[in-house]
Structure formats: structure tokens, C-alpha cells
Design a protein around this motif. Structure first.
Motif, PDB file in Angstrom:
ATOM      1  N   THR A 256     -21.354 -17.500   9.300  1.00 28.65           N
ATOM      2  CA  THR A 256     -21.603 -17.947  10.656  1.00 28.65           C
ATOM      3  C   THR A 256     -20.962 -17.082  11.716  1.00 28.65           C
ATOM      4  N   SER A 257     -20.185 -16.070  11.339  1.00 34.87           N
ATOM      5  CA  SER A 257     -19.575 -15.219  12.357  1.00 34.87           C
ATOM      6  C   SER A 257     -20.627 -14.320  12.964  1.00 34.87           C
ATOM      7  N   ALA A 258     -20.804 -14.386  14.286  1.00 33.68           N
ATOM      8  CA  ALA A 258     -21.818 -13.585  14.956  1.00 33.68           C
ATOM      9  C   ALA A 258     -21.526 -12.109  14.858  1.00 33.68           C
ATOM     10  N   ALA A 259     -20.272 -11.739  14.732  1.00 35.90           N
ATOM     11  CA  ALA A 259     -19.896 -10.339  14.577  1.00 35.90           C
ATOM     12  C   ALA A 259     -18.941 -10.240  13.407  1.00 35.90           C
ATOM     13  N   PRO A 260     -19.277  -9.427  12.409  1.00 31.10           N
ATOM     14  CA  PRO A 260     -18.442  -9.319  11.219  1.00 31.10           C
ATOM     15  C   PRO A 260     -17.031  -8.891  11.576  1.00 31.10           C
ATOM     16  N   GLU A 261     -16.077  -9.355  10.762  1.00 35.25           N
ATOM     17  CA  GLU A 261     -14.685  -9.074  11.035  1.00 35.25           C
ATOM     18  C   GLU A 261     -13.956  -8.646   9.775  1.00 35.25           C
ATOM     19  N   PRO A 262     -14.153  -7.410   9.298  1.00 31.45           N
ATOM     20  CA  PRO A 262     -13.424  -6.949   8.128  1.00 31.45           C
ATOM     21  C   PRO A 262     -11.985  -6.625   8.488  1.00 31.45           C
ATOM     22  N   THR A 263     -11.142  -6.477   7.475  1.00 27.30           N
ATOM     23  CA  THR A 263      -9.762  -6.119   7.716  1.00 27.30           C
ATOM     24  C   THR A 263      -9.547  -4.645   7.457  1.00 27.30           C
ATOM     25  N   GLY A 264      -8.517  -4.096   8.049  1.00 31.02           N
ATOM     26  CA  GLY A 264      -8.228  -2.678   7.839  1.00 31.02           C
ATOM     27  C   GLY A 264      -6.759  -2.419   7.982  1.00 31.02           C
ATOM     28  N   PRO A 265      -6.197  -1.447   7.238  1.00 31.66           N
ATOM     29  CA  PRO A 265      -4.773  -1.161   7.287  1.00 31.66           C
ATOM     30  C   PRO A 265      -4.392  -0.382   8.535  1.00 31.66           C
ATOM     31  N   PRO A 266      -3.239  -0.686   9.166  1.00 26.73           N
ATOM     32  CA  PRO A 266      -2.806   0.100  10.312  1.00 26.73           C
ATOM     33  C   PRO A 266      -2.489   1.523   9.914  1.00 26.73           C
ATOM     34  N   ASN A 267      -2.605   2.427  10.856  1.00 29.88           N
ATOM     35  CA  ASN A 267      -2.280   3.822  10.640  1.00 29.88           C
ATOM     36  C   ASN A 267      -0.780   3.966  10.489  1.00 29.88           C
ATOM     37  N   ALA A 268      -0.353   4.719   9.504  1.00 33.69           N
ATOM     38  CA  ALA A 268       1.073   4.874   9.230  1.00 33.69           C
ATOM     39  C   ALA A 268       1.696   5.985  10.060  1.00 33.69           C
ATOM     40  N   GLY A 269       0.931   6.578  10.979  1.00 37.70           N
ATOM     41  CA  GLY A 269       1.435   7.693  11.766  1.00 37.70           C
ATOM     42  C   GLY A 269       2.453   7.247  12.791  1.00 37.70           C
ATOM     43  N   ALA A 270       2.964   8.219  13.587  1.00 37.87           N
ATOM     44  CA  ALA A 270       3.975   7.920  14.577  1.00 37.87           C
ATOM     45  C   ALA A 270       3.384   7.085  15.698  1.00 37.87           C
ATOM     46  N   GLY A 271       4.275   6.397  16.445  1.00 37.56           N
ATOM     47  CA  GLY A 271       3.830   5.589  17.568  1.00 37.56           C
ATOM     48  C   GLY A 271       3.494   4.180  17.145  1.00 37.56           C
ATOM     49  N   ALA A 272       2.857   3.457  18.052  1.00 40.78           N
ATOM     50  CA  ALA A 272       2.500   2.071  17.772  1.00 40.78           C
ATOM     51  C   ALA A 272       1.501   2.002  16.627  1.00 40.78           C
ATOM     52  N   PRO A 273       1.582   0.960  15.788  1.00 47.27           N
ATOM     53  CA  PRO A 273       0.640   0.832  14.675  1.00 47.27           C
ATOM     54  C   PRO A 273      -0.795   0.707  15.160  1.00 47.27           C
ATOM     55  N   ALA A 274      -1.702   1.310  14.438  1.00 49.32           N
ATOM     56  CA  ALA A 274      -3.113   1.291  14.809  1.00 49.32           C
ATOM     57  C   ALA A 274      -3.957   1.503  13.574  1.00 49.32           C
ATOM     58  N   VAL A 275      -5.223   1.093  13.648  1.00 50.29           N
ATOM     59  CA  VAL A 275      -6.189   1.350  12.577  1.00 50.29           C
ATOM     60  C   VAL A 275      -6.878   2.675  12.899  1.00 50.29           C
ATOM     61  N   ASP A 276      -6.830   3.598  11.958  1.00 53.35           N
ATOM     62  CA  ASP A 276      -7.415   4.917  12.172  1.00 53.35           C
ATOM     63  C   ASP A 276      -8.896   4.797  12.530  1.00 53.35           C
ATOM     64  N   LYS A 277      -9.362   5.620  13.472  1.00 48.15           N
ATOM     65  CA  LYS A 277     -10.746   5.526  13.954  1.00 48.15           C
ATOM     66  C   LYS A 277     -11.762   5.734  12.834  1.00 48.15           C
ATOM     67  N   ALA A 278     -11.408   6.563  11.855  1.00 51.34           N
ATOM     68  CA  ALA A 278     -12.319   6.772  10.721  1.00 51.34           C
ATOM     69  C   ALA A 278     -12.434   5.507   9.877  1.00 51.34           C
ATOM     70  N   GLU A 279     -11.305   4.785   9.753  1.00 56.51           N
ATOM     71  CA  GLU A 279     -11.313   3.533   8.997  1.00 56.51           C
ATOM     72  C   GLU A 279     -12.080   2.456   9.751  1.00 56.51           C
ATOM     73  N   VAL A 280     -11.910   2.416  11.084  1.00 59.17           N
ATOM     74  CA  VAL A 280     -12.662   1.471  11.894  1.00 59.17           C
ATOM     75  C   VAL A 280     -14.158   1.704  11.712  1.00 59.17           C
ATOM     76  N   ALA A 281     -14.569   2.982  11.762  1.00 58.82           N
ATOM     77  CA  ALA A 281     -15.984   3.322  11.607  1.00 58.82           C
ATOM     78  C   ALA A 281     -16.487   2.962  10.217  1.00 58.82           C
ATOM     79  N   ARG A 282     -15.679   3.254   9.191  1.00 56.79           N
ATOM     80  CA  ARG A 282     -16.098   2.964   7.817  1.00 56.79           C
ATOM     81  C   ARG A 282     -16.329   1.467   7.617  1.00 56.79           C
ATOM     82  N   GLN A 283     -15.386   0.669   8.087  1.00 56.36           N
ATOM     83  CA  GLN A 283     -15.515  -0.771   7.896  1.00 56.36           C
ATOM     84  C   GLN A 283     -16.584  -1.359   8.817  1.00 56.36           C
ATOM     85  N   GLY A 284     -16.756  -0.737   9.986  1.00 55.86           N
ATOM     86  CA  GLY A 284     -17.819  -1.191  10.870  1.00 55.86           C
ATOM     87  C   GLY A 284     -19.191  -0.994  10.247  1.00 55.86           C
ATOM     88  N   LYS A 285     -19.404   0.161   9.612  1.00 52.56           N
ATOM     89  CA  LYS A 285     -20.681   0.416   8.941  1.00 52.56           C
ATOM     90  C   LYS A 285     -20.928  -0.605   7.845  1.00 52.56           C
TER      91      LYS A 285
END
Length: 210
Positions: free
Chosen positions: A116-145
């Protein structure tokens, strides 16, 4: 789209549910309904139930839809049907509009699970790089597809995101979706963050060019 573990069931009930859902897997059907601007979610559910019953010879135990369906070609709404306790996602799409009527296509998801979710919501690991935690754009794209493919029943030609998604509730990034030679904008939103678990919402623009 939430992936959850499935509890065990009694063997007999499992056979019945599995058989009923197997019939509905990858089922597609359509219905024509009067429409002036949108079709109410109750009417969409009613038409879906009747169309599926005619297609597979059995009416689902229940069908519920999240929102009204716009009487505009290409508009979609997510629904959920239940058969013998087994839940199945379903996408209702306005295939065409004319003469005060909307032709609606119904496509049942390829696998069982709440839909019933109108927009899918997969999970993804935060980027382990420096700075604030984030999900890598490549991972966002992969899970979005993967999420969009599960929602629509077909794989997008391409999906690329401009930047990493901050692991912060409400954070957004814009991505670009390519499908059938058209380019659509996609807004990705971090809906919840629980440690390394970032749950995302993918909203595709209503018209190409974004």
C-alpha cells in the motif's frame, strides 16, 4: 515498499494461500469507469476486485487503495489485496481517458507482501566517508531502480542521482529517471533513520522533463 519476515503457517492453510496467490502473481487486467476528474479510491478498489475476479475466477477477500486515482493518462495509485491472509501489492494505472470514462489497468506485484505504500521505501547503508553520515548517491540510485521496478513491474532504463542523501529525516535529493526515451525527475526523501538503516521514499514527477 517494506520487506518483512513472513511467519510460519499451518501446512494446510499455507497450501491454500500459496495456490490462490500464485494465480494472482503477474496478473494484469483492466476496467472502464466513469470519471470527471478522479476515481475514488473505493471505486478503484471495487473495480480491481471485480476485474481480478473475472480474470482469475476468484474475487480477492479484500482490496484497499491509498488514494483516489486521477483521471489523467499515466496516473497511478497503489493498492493492496488480500487472499487467504496473504497480502499482495497492486498498481492501478489510468491507461486512457475519453468520453467521460477512464480505462484503468490493474497489475498485481510479482511477489507477495504489503503493497500500500504509494512510493517504495527500501533501506540503504549510510556512507562511511568523512562528514555527516549519508547514503551514497550510487546506492540511492541502485535501490531506487529496484523499488521502482517492483512498483511498476518493469526496470527503468537508468536512474542517476546528483548527490548523496543525508542520513537525516526529511533530507531530499533529486534524481533523474530514464524510461522509454523520456526523462523524469525523481525526489528521494529520507523518511526515517534508525542507526545504519535509512528508509527512503521515491516520488516520480507527474510529467517528463524534470
Amino acid at each position: 515498499m517494506h520487506m518483512t519476515g513472513r511467519k510460519g503457517r499451518r501446512r494446510g492453510a499455507a497450501r491454500i494461500a500459496a495456490g490462490a496467490v500464485a494465480v494472482l502473481l503477474a496478473t494484469g487486467c483492466s476496467a472502464s469507469v466513469s470519471a470527471t476528474g478522479s476515481v475514488s479510491k473505493e471505486e478503484v478498489a471495487k473495480r480491481a476486485s471485480a476485474a481480478l475476479g473475472e480474470k482469475v475466477g476468484r474475487v480477492p477477500d479484500s482490496v484497499t487503495c491509498e488514494d483516489d486515482l486521477k483521471a489523467e493518462k499515466g496516473a497511478t495509485v497503489r493498492c493492496e489485496l488480500a487472499v487467504d491472509g496473504e497480502k499482495q501489492g497492486l498498481t492501478a494505472t489510468t491507461a486512457s481517458v475519453g468520453g467521460g470514462k477512464a480505462e484503468i489497468d490493474f497489475k498485481v506485484d510479482d511477489g507477495p507482501g504489503a503493497g500500500t505504500s504509494a512510493a517504495p521505501e527500501p533501506t540503504g547503508p549510510p556512507n562511511a566517508g568523512a562528514g555527516a553520515p549519508a547514503v551514497d548517491k550510487a546506492e540511492v540510485a541502485r535501490q531506487g531502480k529496484a523499488a521502482l521496478a517492483a512498483r511498476t513491474g518493469r526496470q527503468p532504463d537508468a536512474l542517476a542521482c546528483q548527490e548523496d542523501l543525508p542520513a537525516r529525516v526529511g533530507a531530499t535529493v533529486r534524481c533523474q529517471l530514464a524510461a522509454d526515451g523520456e526523462q523524469y525527475g525523481v525526489t528521494v526523501t529520507a523518511k526515517s533513520v534508525d542507526g545504519d538503516d535509512v528508509r527512503m521514499d521515491f516520488a516520480v514527477d507527474d510529467s517528463p522533463g524534470g
